[in-house]
Design a protein around this motif. Structure first.
Motif, PDB file in Angstrom:
ATOM      1  N   ALA A 194     -16.298  70.892  48.733  1.00  0.00           N
ATOM      2  CA  ALA A 194     -14.965  70.910  48.622  1.00  0.00           C
ATOM      3  C   ALA A 194     -14.311  72.262  48.995  1.00  0.00           C
ATOM      4  N   PHE A 195     -13.495  72.779  49.662  1.00  0.00           N
ATOM      5  CA  PHE A 195     -12.800  73.763  49.698  1.00  0.00           C
ATOM      6  C   PHE A 195     -11.628  74.316  48.828  1.00  0.00           C
ATOM      7  N   GLU A 196     -12.046  75.174  48.135  1.00  0.00           N
ATOM      8  CA  GLU A 196     -11.141  75.471  46.900  1.00  0.00           C
ATOM      9  C   GLU A 196     -11.004  77.127  46.814  1.00  0.00           C
ATOM     10  N   ALA A 197      -9.819  77.619  47.267  1.00  0.00           N
ATOM     11  CA  ALA A 197      -9.578  79.049  47.145  1.00  0.00           C
ATOM     12  C   ALA A 197      -8.797  79.548  46.127  1.00  0.00           C
ATOM     13  N   ASP A 198      -8.508  78.694  44.773  1.00  0.00           N
ATOM     14  CA  ASP A 198      -7.983  78.990  43.844  1.00  0.00           C
ATOM     15  C   ASP A 198      -8.530  80.165  43.078  1.00  0.00           C
ATOM     16  N   PRO A 199      -9.548  80.331  42.785  1.00  0.00           N
ATOM     17  CA  PRO A 199     -10.205  81.695  42.052  1.00  0.00           C
ATOM     18  C   PRO A 199      -9.578  82.671  42.779  1.00  0.00           C
ATOM     19  N   CYS A 200      -9.357  82.886  44.137  1.00  0.00           N
ATOM     20  CA  CYS A 200      -8.790  84.075  44.732  1.00  0.00           C
ATOM     21  C   CYS A 200      -7.193  84.364  44.396  1.00  0.00           C
ATOM     22  N   LEU A 201      -6.618  83.541  43.899  1.00  0.00           N
ATOM     23  CA  LEU A 201      -5.271  83.489  43.522  1.00  0.00           C
ATOM     24  C   LEU A 201      -5.234  83.658  42.043  1.00  0.00           C
ATOM     25  N   SER A 202      -6.039  83.599  40.980  1.00  0.00           N
ATOM     26  CA  SER A 202      -6.045  83.843  39.817  1.00  0.00           C
ATOM     27  C   SER A 202      -6.390  84.908  39.096  1.00  0.00           C
ATOM     28  N   PRO A 203      -5.731  85.632  38.319  1.00  0.00           N
ATOM     29  CA  PRO A 203      -6.289  86.785  37.656  1.00  0.00           C
ATOM     30  C   PRO A 203      -7.607  86.773  37.428  1.00  0.00           C
ATOM     31  N   ALA A 204      -8.139  87.793  37.432  1.00  0.00           N
ATOM     32  CA  ALA A 204      -9.624  88.275  36.988  1.00  0.00           C
ATOM     33  C   ALA A 204     -10.046  89.421  36.641  1.00  0.00           C
ATOM     34  N   HIS A 205     -10.559  89.804  35.456  1.00  0.00           N
ATOM     35  CA  HIS A 205     -10.878  90.950  34.925  1.00  0.00           C
ATOM     36  C   HIS A 205     -11.966  91.560  35.576  1.00  0.00           C
ATOM     37  N   HIS A 206     -12.919  90.881  36.102  1.00  0.00           N
ATOM     38  CA  HIS A 206     -14.159  91.495  36.720  1.00  0.00           C
ATOM     39  C   HIS A 206     -14.344  90.572  38.079  1.00  0.00           C
ATOM     40  N   ILE A 207     -15.113  91.291  38.921  1.00  0.00           N
ATOM     41  CA  ILE A 207     -15.542  90.244  40.195  1.00  0.00           C
ATOM     42  C   ILE A 207     -16.386  89.247  39.850  1.00  0.00           C
ATOM     43  N   ASN A 255     -18.664  83.492  39.567  1.00  0.00           N
ATOM     44  CA  ASN A 255     -18.756  82.212  38.656  1.00  0.00           C
ATOM     45  C   ASN A 255     -18.231  81.164  39.162  1.00  0.00           C
ATOM     46  N   SER A 256     -16.722  81.304  39.413  1.00  0.00           N
ATOM     47  CA  SER A 256     -16.042  80.141  39.865  1.00  0.00           C
ATOM     48  C   SER A 256     -16.721  79.536  41.335  1.00  0.00           C
ATOM     49  N   PHE A 257     -16.964  80.618  42.247  1.00  0.00           N
ATOM     50  CA  PHE A 257     -17.475  80.190  43.599  1.00  0.00           C
ATOM     51  C   PHE A 257     -18.731  79.566  43.590  1.00  0.00           C
ATOM     52  N   ALA A 258     -19.583  80.239  42.536  1.00  0.00           N
ATOM     53  CA  ALA A 258     -20.872  79.219  42.401  1.00  0.00           C
ATOM     54  C   ALA A 258     -20.900  77.823  42.077  1.00  0.00           C
ATOM     55  N   GLU A 259     -19.821  77.502  41.437  1.00  0.00           N
ATOM     56  CA  GLU A 259     -19.626  75.984  41.014  1.00  0.00           C
ATOM     57  C   GLU A 259     -19.337  75.043  42.346  1.00  0.00           C
ATOM     58  N   GLN A 260     -18.885  75.890  43.282  1.00  0.00           N
ATOM     59  CA  GLN A 260     -18.625  75.166  44.610  1.00  0.00           C
ATOM     60  C   GLN A 260     -19.761  75.402  45.544  1.00  0.00           C
ATOM     61  N   PRO A 262     -16.926 101.139  39.153  1.00  0.00           N
ATOM     62  CA  PRO A 262     -16.147 100.463  37.885  1.00  0.00           C
ATOM     63  C   PRO A 262     -14.960  99.915  38.226  1.00  0.00           C
ATOM     64  N   ASN A 263     -14.245 100.507  39.515  1.00  0.00           N
ATOM     65  CA  ASN A 263     -12.894  99.685  39.628  1.00  0.00           C
ATOM     66  C   ASN A 263     -12.890  99.365  41.048  1.00  0.00           C
ATOM     67  N   ALA A 264     -14.051  99.227  41.846  1.00  0.00           N
ATOM     68  CA  ALA A 264     -13.955  98.829  43.219  1.00  0.00           C
ATOM     69  C   ALA A 264     -15.348  97.997  43.516  1.00  0.00           C
ATOM     70  N   GLN A 265     -15.100  96.540  43.495  1.00  0.00           N
ATOM     71  CA  GLN A 265     -16.462  95.739  43.798  1.00  0.00           C
ATOM     72  C   GLN A 265     -16.211  94.717  44.859  1.00  0.00           C
ATOM     73  N   THR A 266     -17.100  94.439  45.577  1.00  0.00           N
ATOM     74  CA  THR A 266     -17.153  93.730  46.934  1.00  0.00           C
ATOM     75  C   THR A 266     -18.426  92.682  46.826  1.00  0.00           C
ATOM     76  N   ARG A 267     -18.148  91.512  47.176  1.00  0.00           N
ATOM     77  CA  ARG A 267     -19.330  90.406  47.187  1.00  0.00           C
ATOM     78  C   ARG A 267     -19.178  89.789  48.691  1.00  0.00           C
ATOM     79  N   ILE A 268     -20.406  89.306  48.904  1.00  0.00           N
ATOM     80  CA  ILE A 268     -20.611  88.366  50.239  1.00  0.00           C
ATOM     81  C   ILE A 268     -21.143  87.338  49.701  1.00  0.00           C
ATOM     82  N   LEU A 269     -20.649  86.116  50.286  1.00  0.00           N
ATOM     83  CA  LEU A 269     -21.100  84.866  49.505  1.00  0.00           C
ATOM     84  C   LEU A 269     -21.125  83.972  50.829  1.00  0.00           C
ATOM     85  N   ASN A 270     -22.082  82.927  50.589  1.00  0.00           N
ATOM     86  CA  ASN A 270     -22.120  81.954  51.657  1.00  0.00           C
ATOM     87  C   ASN A 270     -22.712  80.786  51.107  1.00  0.00           C
ATOM     88  N   ARG A 271     -22.515  79.609  51.823  1.00  0.00           N
ATOM     89  CA  ARG A 271     -22.909  78.323  51.320  1.00  0.00           C
ATOM     90  C   ARG A 271     -23.095  77.343  52.616  1.00  0.00           C
TER      91      ARG A 271
END
Length: 240
Positions: free
Chosen positions: A49-62, A67-72, A127-136
């Motif tokens: 399922a395509f779900e981008a809501d984690p990207c539009l929700s506040p997050a205190h850390h990457i 974790n949200s995208f791992a569920e998808q 500490p204040n700048a983080q990037t992740r590359i994910l695939n599925r």
């Protein structure tokens, strides 16, 4: 991604006395409806399922986003590989499509984007700048996601997500939108933007005519659409 490029659709809600939460609920409702149109009904109960809501929700850390995208079914990619680098390169191409070419050809820009994409794997977390590359993996092929999380000295948090999606996901998105009009191999939908006193967000979709682009560039195009989101909010006022 620009918060509101030419052709965007903007909805602004401001309140000085207790209206922020109302505006946030309204924003989430509108964007929720928008993304509901992006989620394939056939995938509703699956990891695809395509779900981008984690990207539009506040997050205190990457890690919250991870974790949200791992569920998808998304997984972090730590080792550079050609298919992921190619998808990341195409994530950067809509900027070229919008006219920011510097007078260069698509082939030249794409090669430059590939070099830039390879550089993402060399980025180190701060500490204040983080990037992740994910695939599925999906039934129609792999999908790639680039996530960036940034906290400024003014306690402002910026989250950006860029998805390179497969033909099936793109087809389901396209079915819920007006028929795309392609120009030079791409079709950009109007940006959906929401602004309130202490946060702003935007969603941009660009469809790719893979057959036309592959003919033009004599190379494989790994994605059928690029979906980009951005969220900016004041960490002092809004808690995840």
């Amino acid at each position: 991604m620009s918060p509101c490029p030419v052709g965007c659709v903007t909805s602004t809600r401001h309140s000085l006395h207790g209206g922020t939460s109302t505006a946030w609920r309204a924003r989430r409702a509108m964007l929720g409806l928008f993304f509901a149109s992006l989620a394939p009904a056939a995938f509703a109960a699956s990891a695809n399922a395509f779900e981008a809501d984690p990207c539009l929700s506040p997050a205190h850390h990457i890690s919250v986003l991870e974790n949200s995208f791992a569920e998808q079914g998304w997984a972090v990619v730590d080792t550079p590989n050609a298919p992921v680098i190619d998808a990341l390169a195409w994530i950067g191409m809509p900027q070229y499509f919008a006219g920011d070419s510097g007078g260069q050809t698509k082939t030249y820009v794409l090669d430059l984007k590939r070099k830039t994409a390879a550089g993402y794997f060399r980025k180190k977390d701060l500490p204040n700048a983080q990037t992740r590359i994910l695939n599925r993996k999906t039934d129609a092929g792999p999908e790639v996601l680039l996530v960036s999380w940034l906290k400024t000295s003014l306690e402002h948090i910026n989250i950006t997500c860029d998805f390179a999606v497969s033909p099936d996901t793109a087809s389901e998105i396209r079915a819920k939108q007006p028929p795309p009009v392609y120009k030079s191999g791409f079709s950009r939908l109007p940006t959906v933007t929401e602004i309130s006193i202490n946060r702003s967000s935007a969603v941009q979709i660009v469809f790719l005519d893979r057959a036309a682009l592959e003919k033009q560039l004599n190379t494989k195009v790994p994605a059928s659409a690029i979906v980009s989101t951005s969220l900016s909010y004041n960490a002092k006022d809004i808690k995840p």
